[in-house]
Design an enzyme around this catalytic site. Structure first.
Site, PDB file in Angstrom:
ATOM      1  CD  GLU A 170     -43.839 -33.865 -31.049  1.00 20.74           C
ATOM      2  OE1 GLU A 170     -44.588 -33.098 -30.410  1.00 20.74           O
ATOM      3  OE2 GLU A 170     -44.255 -34.884 -31.619  1.00 20.74           O
ATOM      4  CD  GLU A 379     -43.948 -38.786 -29.815  1.00 21.05           C
ATOM      5  OE1 GLU A 379     -45.056 -38.358 -30.210  1.00 21.05           O
ATOM      6  OE2 GLU A 379     -43.276 -38.218 -28.949  1.00 21.05           O
TER       7      GLU A 379
END
Length: 479
Positions: A170, A379
């Site tokens: 991320e 995720e």
């Protein structure tokens, strides 16, 4: 696209779960580990919910065998975890901490002994504090060499046993939360510095992928991008344009670099007009173009709906819901580009995240069409206020509903022609939520602790644990 018959999940599909070192390990200064920026940041008053931190977390460092046993009982095929950089290099560079390497040796061997594929994330937000002190961390190009040295150390140590690797987790959030909203370390509000940091992180990502090709030639590596697909609020042309702006500036700005080594034209023009262009040196774009990943890792939680935002009097910074008080989020935007707004067609969590399984299907199709890369869902999960009831029961049917619908959307995307390598839920056990303490729970396994009391850290299987066990056992046939 509707199908008369859905494609099955591939036979070698990686049914997994995920975690991050700072959120689970604890042992923050054990066995020679140095402090990370999160060890420092969470000690500053007001930065986290009730002053929560990862000093103990859920003590995975000392309880990894118990956790792996629970993974094996559930039938996990893969487990994605990150390595704490400062556990390997306490000062970020310099001397290697052998005890840190040995911990991950033991974890990897335990996973393999239980037929669980280890998936290593090189960086999940916890840069060593020493590098911040030495040269500002990600603000200096020195970090490219230090990150590469750290990564090569891991490739050489674990590359014989670990096939799948994630380079950066991320990146879009660790640069924006760290340098735009100041919610994460180093707590800076400076968009010019944010884009400088982001470009340096892109170069570091490319450098370690180059090194990976040399050291682990049979392995696979890619970044994990937090993909939040955007929708226009309606078909009004100015709102369609706001949607296009959002995708360019907030999504393709990262994924185009990963896949092609170049920034989107419109997003780059926005940076030029607003004096936000990062420093470009000779050879930068050659390095970026040389490091195409093997897959696009995707962390998916939500979609966001946008509309036109005037260049004059347009809204900018909003307010993030970090309490779980539904409806407390305030919309944000970029004047002249877009502003967020409500989507009346989807429900939302207590943290105001839109619940949109079809958004995951849309994300997968966009990536497959634009980049022609396989996707690894690294995720996906639901953070909620789970309740431990009498008899050690955690009835999280709402999590089962959420995961079932998202996994069904993945199967739809596979039926649409998308190559999906695997699915890692977030998360296996409950863990520290960076800003939300221990109240926001994601795991299949309940960990009995709260913000102020670690208690005995008992592991308790939730209802969703048994549901996912059956999903894995039937390779997704029984949702």
């Amino acid at each position: 696209m509707e199908h008369q018959r859905k494609m099955p999940f591939p036979e070698n599909f990686l049914w997994g779960s995920a975690s991050a070192a700072y959120q689970i390990e604890g042992a923050w200064e054990a066995d020679g580990k140095g402090p990370s920026v999160w060890d420092t940041f969470t000690k500053i008053e007001g930065t986290t919910f009730k002053g929560s931190n990862g000093d103990v977390a859920v003590d995975h460092y000392h309880r990894y065998k118990e956790d792996v046993r629970l993974m094996a009982e559930q039938g996990l095929k893969a487990y994605r975890f990150s390595i704490a950089w400062s556990r390997i290099y306490p000062n970020g560079n310099g001397a290697i901490n052998e005890k840190g390497l040995q911990f991950y040796d033991a974890l990897i061997d335990e996973l393999i002994a239980n037929s669980i594929e280890p998936v290593i994330t090189l960086y999940h937000w916890d840069i060593p504090q020493a590098l911040m002190d030495q040269y500002g961390g990600w603000e200096s190009r020195q970090v490219i060499e230090d990150f590469d040295r750290y990564a090569v150390t891991l490739f050489e140590r674990y590359g014989d046993r670990v096939k799948y690797w994630v380079s950066l987790n991320e990146q879009n959030y660790f640069v924006s939360y760290g340098y735009e909203t100041a919610l994460h370390p180093p707590g800076v509000r400076d968009r010019k510095r944010m884009y400088e940091v982001n470009h340096i992180a892109n170069l570091a990502n490319a450098k370690v992928i180059q090194s990976f090709r040399r050291v682990v030639p049979q392995g696979k590596i890619g970044p994990s991008f937090a993909y939040k697909p955007y929708y226009p609020v309606d078909s009004k042309p100015e709102n369609i344009l706001a949607f296009e702006n959002s995708e360019d500036l907030n999504n393709y700005f990262w994924m185009d670099i990963y896949a092609w080594g170049r920034y989107p034209v419109t997003a780059w023009k926005y940076l030029e007009e607003n004096d936000l262009v990062p420093t470009i040196q000779e050879g930068d774009f050659e390095l970026l173009a040389s490091a195409k990943p093997d897959f696009m890792g995707v962390n998916y939680y939500r979609t966001t709906t946008v509309e036109h935002n005037s260049l004059t009097n347009g809204i900018e910074s909003g307010e993030k819901n970090t309490t779980g008080k539904k409806g407390s989020t305030k919309h944000s935007g970029v004047p002249g580009m877009f502003r967020t707004t409500d989507n009346p067609h989807v429900e939302s969590t207590n943290w105001d995240w839109d619940i949109d399984p079809q958004g995951l299907r849309i994300a997968l199709r966009r990536i497959a069409t634009r980049y022609q890369l396989p996707v690894f869902i690294t995720e996906n999960g639901l953070g909620e206020f789970d309740k431990l009831e009498d008899g050690d029961q955690v009835n999280d049917g709402y999590r089962i509903d959420y995961l079932r619908d998202h996994i069904a959307a993945i199967q739809d995307a596979i039926s649409d022609g998308v190559e999906v390598m695997g699915y890692c839920s977030w998360s296996f056990t409950d863990l520290l939520s960076w800003l939300n303490g221990y109240q926001k729970r994601y795991g299949f396994v309940y960990v009995d602790r709260d913000e102020t009391n670690a208690k005995e850290l008992r592991r308790i299987k939730k209802q969703s644990y048994y549901w996912y066990q059956q999903v894995i056992e039937t390779n997704g046939e029984n949702l």
